[in-house]
Design a protein around this motif. Structure first.
Motif, PDB file in Angstrom:
ATOM      1  N   UNK A 199     -11.517  -8.875  15.665  1.00 50.40           N
ATOM      2  CA  UNK A 199     -10.183  -8.689  16.250  1.00 50.40           C
ATOM      3  C   UNK A 199     -10.195  -7.673  17.382  1.00 50.40           C
ATOM      4  N   UNK A 200      -9.521  -8.036  18.462  1.00 49.89           N
ATOM      5  CA  UNK A 200      -9.329  -7.147  19.607  1.00 49.89           C
ATOM      6  C   UNK A 200      -7.839  -7.094  19.895  1.00 49.89           C
TER       7      UNK A 200
ATOM      8  N   UNK B 151     -11.960 -18.092  18.783  1.00 48.64           N
ATOM      9  CA  UNK B 151     -12.168 -19.299  17.991  1.00 48.64           C
ATOM     10  C   UNK B 151     -13.326 -19.122  17.001  1.00 48.64           C
ATOM     11  N   UNK B 152     -13.081 -19.429  15.743  1.00 46.66           N
ATOM     12  CA  UNK B 152     -14.099 -19.403  14.706  1.00 46.66           C
ATOM     13  C   UNK B 152     -14.546 -18.027  14.241  1.00 46.66           C
ATOM     14  N   UNK B 153     -13.941 -16.956  14.741  1.00 42.98           N
ATOM     15  CA  UNK B 153     -14.346 -15.603  14.338  1.00 42.98           C
ATOM     16  C   UNK B 153     -13.220 -14.918  13.580  1.00 42.98           C
TER      17      UNK B 153
ATOM     18  N   UNK C  70      -7.203 -19.171   9.522  1.00 43.16           N
ATOM     19  CA  UNK C  70      -7.583 -19.625   8.183  1.00 43.16           C
ATOM     20  C   UNK C  70      -7.736 -18.364   7.338  1.00 43.16           C
ATOM     21  N   UNK C  71      -7.000 -18.328   6.225  1.00 42.25           N
ATOM     22  CA  UNK C  71      -6.961 -17.133   5.379  1.00 42.25           C
ATOM     23  C   UNK C  71      -7.517 -17.455   3.993  1.00 42.25           C
TER      24      UNK C  71
ATOM     25  N   UNK D 210      -9.469 -13.317   7.331  1.00 42.92           N
ATOM     26  CA  UNK D 210      -8.675 -14.083   8.276  1.00 42.92           C
ATOM     27  C   UNK D 210      -9.568 -14.450   9.451  1.00 42.92           C
ATOM     28  N   UNK D 211      -9.640 -15.754   9.751  1.00 40.68           N
ATOM     29  CA  UNK D 211     -10.517 -16.264  10.802  1.00 40.68           C
ATOM     30  C   UNK D 211      -9.717 -17.213  11.691  1.00 40.68           C
TER      31      UNK D 211
END
Length: 128
Positions: free
Chosen positions: A31-32, A50-52, A73-74, A99-100
């Motif tokens: 997260x940034x 995306x995907x991270x 996605x959690x 969380x991604x």
């Protein structure tokens, strides 16, 4: 005479888009974002590519994430689910979660977390 709007903006209005972007959870997440901490509440504008996303962790305090763009996605409370744009995710205190950003694209969301525990000297985020 001082411009009252300029004074209000300096003391009460924060523009997340122009504030410095930093890692919001350190090594626990990709997260940034930019953030502001008031007397009782932490707030931020966060993006995950995306995907991270995050490793399993929890916050001693209650947290809310409102998804503006994309989806996350959690994994939380033994469940896996997607939180789409326009939805609010409630994370109870001490709830381990990840969380991604989904594979469809980056996710951007607003986060609010009370800081009661942090003010008492506890960490705001703990790796699980």
């Amino acid at each position: 005479m001082t411009n009252p709007l300029r004074s209000a903006r300096r003391n009460y209005v924060y523009d997340f888009h122009t504030m410095e972007k930093t890692a919001t959870l350190g090594a626990l997440s990709t997260s940034q974002g930019s953030s502001f901490t008031g007397e009782r509440i932490y707030s931020g504008l966060v993006t995950k590519k995306v995907g991270t996303g995050s490793k399993p962790h929890y916050h001693p305090d209650e947290t809310f994430n409102y998804v503006l763009n994309g989806a996350m996605r959690v994994h939380m409370d033994g469940q896996e689910f997607v939180v789409p744009a326009g939805s609010l995710l409630h994370i109870p205190p001490n709830m381990v979660h990840t969380s991604v950003a989904t594979d469809e694209g980056d996710v951007t969301y607003l986060v609010w977390r009370d800081i009661v525990s942090e003010k008492a000297g506890m960490p705001s985020t703990v790796e699980a």
